[in-house]
Structures are given as structure tokens and as C-alpha cells.
Design an enzyme around this catalytic site. Structure first.
Site, PDB file in Angstrom:
ATOM      1  N   CYS A   1      12.858  10.933   8.325  1.00 32.52           N
ATOM      2  CA  CYS A   1      12.827  10.530   9.742  1.00 32.52           C
ATOM      3  C   CYS A   1      14.214  10.662  10.346  1.00 32.52           C
ATOM      4  O   CYS A   1      14.361  10.760  11.555  1.00 32.52           O
ATOM      5  CB  CYS A   1      12.221   9.151   9.946  1.00 32.52           C
TER       6      CYS A   1
ATOM      7  N   GLU B   1       8.992   1.300  11.603  1.00 31.79           N
ATOM      8  CA  GLU B   1      10.049   2.314  11.513  1.00 31.79           C
ATOM      9  C   GLU B   1       9.355   3.660  11.618  1.00 31.79           C
ATOM     10  O   GLU B   1       8.546   3.993  10.747  1.00 31.79           O
ATOM     11  CB  GLU B   1      10.771   2.243  10.163  1.00 31.79           C
TER      12      GLU B   1
ATOM     13  N   GLY C   1       1.981   4.095  13.818  1.00 36.99           N
ATOM     14  CA  GLY C   1       2.662   2.823  14.084  1.00 36.99           C
ATOM     15  C   GLY C   1       2.095   2.113  15.301  1.00 36.99           C
ATOM     16  O   GLY C   1       1.927   0.890  15.313  1.00 36.99           O
TER      17      GLY C   1
ATOM     18  N   LYS D   1       0.884  -1.172   0.000  1.00 36.67           N
ATOM     19  CA  LYS D   1       0.000   0.000   0.000  1.00 36.67           C
ATOM     20  C   LYS D   1       0.915   1.214   0.000  1.00 36.67           C
ATOM     21  O   LYS D   1       1.485   1.567   1.013  1.00 36.67           O
ATOM     22  CB  LYS D   1      -0.884  -0.018   1.254  1.00 36.67           C
TER      23      LYS D   1
ATOM     24  N   GLU E   1       8.410  15.510  16.809  1.00 40.16           N
ATOM     25  CA  GLU E   1       8.838  15.554  15.416  1.00 40.16           C
ATOM     26  C   GLU E   1       7.974  16.532  14.616  1.00 40.16           C
ATOM     27  O   GLU E   1       6.750  16.471  14.671  1.00 40.16           O
ATOM     28  CB  GLU E   1       8.705  14.150  14.815  1.00 40.16           C
TER      29      GLU E   1
END
Ligand code: UN1
Length: 496
Positions: free
Chosen positions: A285, A251, A234, A176, A386
Site C-alpha cells: 500500500c 488501513e 474497508g 482472519k 491503485e
């Protein structure tokens, strides 16, 4: 306006989503440029893709691994031949500058060539049995149907980190791609098809995370999910996958620190910081989002860094002179703006940037100025969360121990970097920094495919891509062959 219509790839056929709905893929540098319409898939499309992958698994798992690897090798060559075309298409759909999209395609090529070699390794271990005339070994088996959910910032490299090791190990895949950047995944999969990949071994289902992604995570016939994206998503992936006991590789985010000690080569540290913070418009990231400066060099570094950040040329990544492309979409601009508001309220000082660019050549895209914040302290949200945009925090420290403590004081642990000429400090930092990757005298970005890639704490759940991906995409089988011709009971017949 005319633009191509793309379909899902299911069992070797290109088919529209059952809903008939599509999502437009727009150029973030110029929203009037439509790359194409991609399917908006839901659970029924995912179910068809998983069924196709399950069917293909029966034959694919029996293809000798060296033969599977030859397909990857040819796919790598196909990517090399189309490198420039794919890089340009990636800049159009994702925004990052051409030098970087060429790098992204190159990373997929590197991954193909690296993983192709695994076809003739896939090592297991043999070990002595505790019993006489008994042979013991362990072999790697494929997991089965694996689901891959990939992000928009490395639209070809990250899918390749997952697809290629999964395939060489004998798994079949449903991928996906990111809603914002599906075309690069289609290009990657086309390279595999042209290399002779049998139908159904890789299936592509486009759509959003909350529809197609969630259906993949929940499907009972999917045995493993490999996800790259935010820590918030996640966590949801892991929780939902737990219901059917899937293996999950995550990740996720980072808040990566570059530490500059007083003895550092300052020009080198400046080059590294600029590239680490504003390369990919800060949307990695691994991006440098905190620069920790020792007091002796802080003033000089800050002055030079801000001067250079101000000079960065922002614009359409297809222009070879541009250094910083757009952010990928309006949501990302909003996130950047929201964090700058937070940072303002926390009392930081904005030394340059701070605004979205909305007029003239920038009017039809999602551009944001490279932004440098000073007066940032470790407890602030801007120092801990972040942003995923062109925003970097400058923080000061007195001692080396303090720098390590600040670097480690966050929930993330992906990448860290230390600039110093002192070998003792460098090795102490390597030992003590809580991150999956540490660079010495190099920026926080720039991982190579054949090393372990991933992080600690909220960045990951213990798995690694690169060196380590095969551990995720295979499951061990222990094999005992008894050639004694009698019943031998372990732990009993050889006991004192
Ligand atoms: C990412 O930031 O999502 O190490 C991946 C790097 C690249 C990969 C980054 N090779 O910066």
C-alpha cells in the site's frame, strides 16, 4: 499430491471448519506447489471463535500487563529463531523475494520487542481535580474481543501490528488471515503459543473475506475491528460494523508519489524509485506508483530508470538472485492488465514492460513485467487509482508548488517522498503533502514499527498502527477518588 491440512484455532484446539471445506494455498511462482489446505470458514466457525475469545477475556484482562508483555518478548525470540524457515515459507505462499520475506518476519520481531516494552508503560494521565481532596486519573482498559482482518502482502508483519498491541492491552483476538497467505499468520500464532499464550486468547479462523471476514465484522460480541485491505472493502467493513457500534480501524489503499526535484541526487532518487515501485512487485500500500519529475531532470531520469527497470530479474523469490517475484494470484494479474488497458486508452506511453509472463520458467506462476508508463497526467484514472502491481506512472512538472498540487490531487494519502538537497523545500513538503507518512531522500516504502503508520483521506479513518495502535486497542476510563468525606458537586460547589 500430498500436502498438509491446516485447521482453525479455537479455544486452544485445532479444529476443521464446520463445512469441512478447505481452500488450497498455492505458490504464486509455481501453482503445482501446494503449501497446504486451509479451512473455508463461515459464520458458525466465527461464532465459536468469538465465544472462545469472550471466555478467555475474563482471565486475560486480569493478567498484569508486564506479564502479558513477557509472552510477547518470548514470541519475538521464537520468531527470531525461526526467521529463515518462516521467511522461506512466506516466499512460497506469497511470492515476494527472500530478502523481503526476511524483512517481513523481522518486522514482526521488531513489533514484538517494541510492544513488549509497553507492558510496563501503557501510560494514562493524572490531572488535578477542580475540587479539594479529590484525585483524578485516567487508565487504559482493554476493549474486549477484537476482530483482526489482514492482507496477503505483509502476511506476518501486519498481523503482528494488530495482534501484539491488542494482546499487551488485555484484549482477546479472533484473526482472519488473508485467503492467499494464511500460513505466515499460523507461524506467528505458533510463536505466541510456544511462548505460553493461554488458550482462547488468540483464535484463528481461515476463509474468505465475504464469509469469515463478514461474519467477524457483524458478530455482536466483537467490540473492535482492525482491517487492512482495499478502500472498497474497508468502506463495507465500516458500514457493516456500524450496525453494532464497533470501533473500526481501517488501513487501505495508496497512490504514493515520489517527487524528484532538479537539485536531487539523481542516482539516489533512481535507487529509491526502483525499490519503491518494484519492491514487493509493487504490491504494497506504500508502493511508489507515481514518480513526479521536475522538467530539468525528467529526460535523464526517465532514460536511466527505464534501463534499470528492464534489467530487473523476475522469477521465483526463493532464488537469491531474483529481484521481482510473482504477483500473488491471477486476479491481481487481471487487475494489472485491466489498468494497462485503461492507461492505453487514456493515451499514455508504455516505456517498458506491459505484459504478463506466461512461458518457460514463468508458465506455472503469475508473473508480470515491471512496467513504466510515461505521458501520464493528473486527471487520468491510471494516475489516481491503485493498481497494486508492478506499474509506475512518470509525470512531469515545472515548479515545486505544482508538484505538491499533483501529489495531493488524489483521494489517497498514505506515503509521499521528496528527493531534494534544499532544506527549505523539504520542510515545506513535509508541511504541505497530504499523507500520513513523508520521506525525504528515501523511497515511499520502509516504515518502521514504532512510528505511526497510516494515512489520510480514503487511505484510513484516522487511526494509526505502530505508535497509535494502543489508542485503538484500549478504551479510556476516567477515575475520580473523593477523599473529602462529603458530597462535592463538580461545577457547582467550587463555582464563584
Ligand atoms: C503495506 O504496504 O501494506 O512501510 C505495509 C513499508 C512496510 C510496511 C508496508 N514496512 O513499506
Amino acid at each position: 499430491m500430498t500436502y498438509p491440512i491446516y485447521h482453525n484455532l479455537i479455544g486452544g484446539q485445532w479444529v476443521a471448519a464446520a463445512s469441512g471445506k478447505t481452500i488450497l494455498n498455492l505458490n504464486p511462482a509455481d501453482h503445482s506447489d501446494v503449501i497446504g489446505a486451509f479451512p473455508s470458514s463461515h459464520a458458525e466457525d466465527v461464532a465459536l471463535a468469538v465465544a472462545a475469545a469472550k471466555k478467555a477475556f475474563a482471565a486475560w484482562r486480569l493478567v498484569p500487563a508486564p506479564k502479558r508483555a513477557e509472552i510477547l518478548l518470548r514470541a519475538g525470540t521464537n520468531l527470531l529463531q525461526n526467521k529463515e524457515k518462516y521467511a522461506r515459507e512466506m516466499t512460497r505462499e506469497m511470492g515476494k523475494v527472500l530478502a523481503e520475506t526476511r524483512g517481513d518476519v523481522q518486522e514482526a520481531i521488531d513489533e514484538a520487542f517494541y510492544v513488549a516494552g509497553e507492558g510496563r508503560r501503557l501510560f494514562g494521565v493524572t490531572t488535578p481535580s477542580e475540587l479539594q481532596n479529590k484525585f483524578a486519573m485516567s487508565v487504559r482498559m482493554p476493549v474486549g474481543v477484537v476482530g483482526l482482518i489482514t492482507p496477503w502482502n505483509f502476511p506476518m508483519a501486519i498481523p503482528s501490528w494488530k495482534l501484539f498491541p491488542a494482546l499487551v492491552a488485555g484484549n482477546t483476538c479472533v484473526i482472519k488471515p488473508a485467503t492467499d497467505t494464511p500460513l505466515s499468520t499460523y507461524n506467528l500464532v505458533q510463536a505466541l503459543i510456544d511462548a505460553g499464550l493461554p488458550p482462547g486468547v488468540v483464535n484463528v479462523v481461515s476463509g474468505t473475506g465475504s464469509t469469515a471476514g463478514a461474519a467477524l465484522v457483524e458478530h455482536p460480541d466483537v467490540r473492535a475491528i482492525s482491517f487492512t485491505g482495499s478502500s472498497a472493502v474497508g468502506s463495507l467493513v465500516a458500514q457493516r460494523a456500524a450496525a453494532t457500534f464497533k470501533q473500526v480501524s481501517l488501513e487501505m489503499g495508496g497512490k504514493n508519489a515520489q517527487i524528484v526535484l532538479d537539485d536531487a541526487n539523481l542516482d539516489l532518487a533512481l535507487d529509491g524509485a526502483l525499490w519503491g515501485a518494484f519492491g514487493t512487485t509493487g504490491q504494497r500500500c506504500t508502493a511508489t506508483s507515481r514518480i513526479l519529475l521536475q522538467k530539468g531532470i525528467a529526460a535523464e531520469f526517465t532514460e536511466k530508470f527505464v534501463a534499470r527497470a528492464k534489467k530487473l530479474k523476475i522469477g521465483n523469490g526463493l532464488d537469491e538472485l531474483v529481484e521481482v517475484g510473482p504477483q500473488v494470484n491471477a486476479n491481481q494479474i487481471e487487475t494489472t492488465q485491466r489498468y494497462l488497458e485503461i492507461a492505453k486508452h487514456e493515451g499514455t506511453e508504455c516505456l517498458c514492460g506491459g505484459h504478463a509472463l506466461t512461458s518457460g520458467a514463468y508458465a506455472h506462476g503469475t508473473f508480470f513485467e515491471p512496467t513504466v508508463l510515461a505521458g501520464v497526467t493528473p486527471a487520468m484514472r491510471i494516475a489516481r487509482e491503485e493498481v497494486f502491481g508492478p506499474v509506475v506512472c512518470l509525470m512531469e512538472f515545472s515548479t515545486f508548488d505544482e508538484a505538491v498540487e499533483i501529489a495531493n490531487s488524489i483521494d489517497y494519502g498514505l506515503s509521499t517522498s521528496v528527493y531534494t538537497r534544499d532544506v527549505n523545500r523539504a520542510f515545506t513538503a513535509i508541511r504541505d503533502l497530504e499523507s500520513g507518512i513523508t520521506y525525504i531522500n528515501a523511497p515511499t516504502i520502509g516504515a518502521e514499527v514504532h512510528l505511526p503508520f497510516g494515512g489520510v483521506k480514503h487511505t484510513g479513518n484516522g487511526h494509526r498502527e505502530g505508535l497509535g495502535a494502543l489508542d485503538f486497542f484500549t478504551t479510556w476510563k476516567a477515575v475520580y477518588v473523593d477523599y473529602s468525606d462529603k458530597l462535592q458537586r463538580a461545577q457547582i460547589d467550587n463555582a464563584e
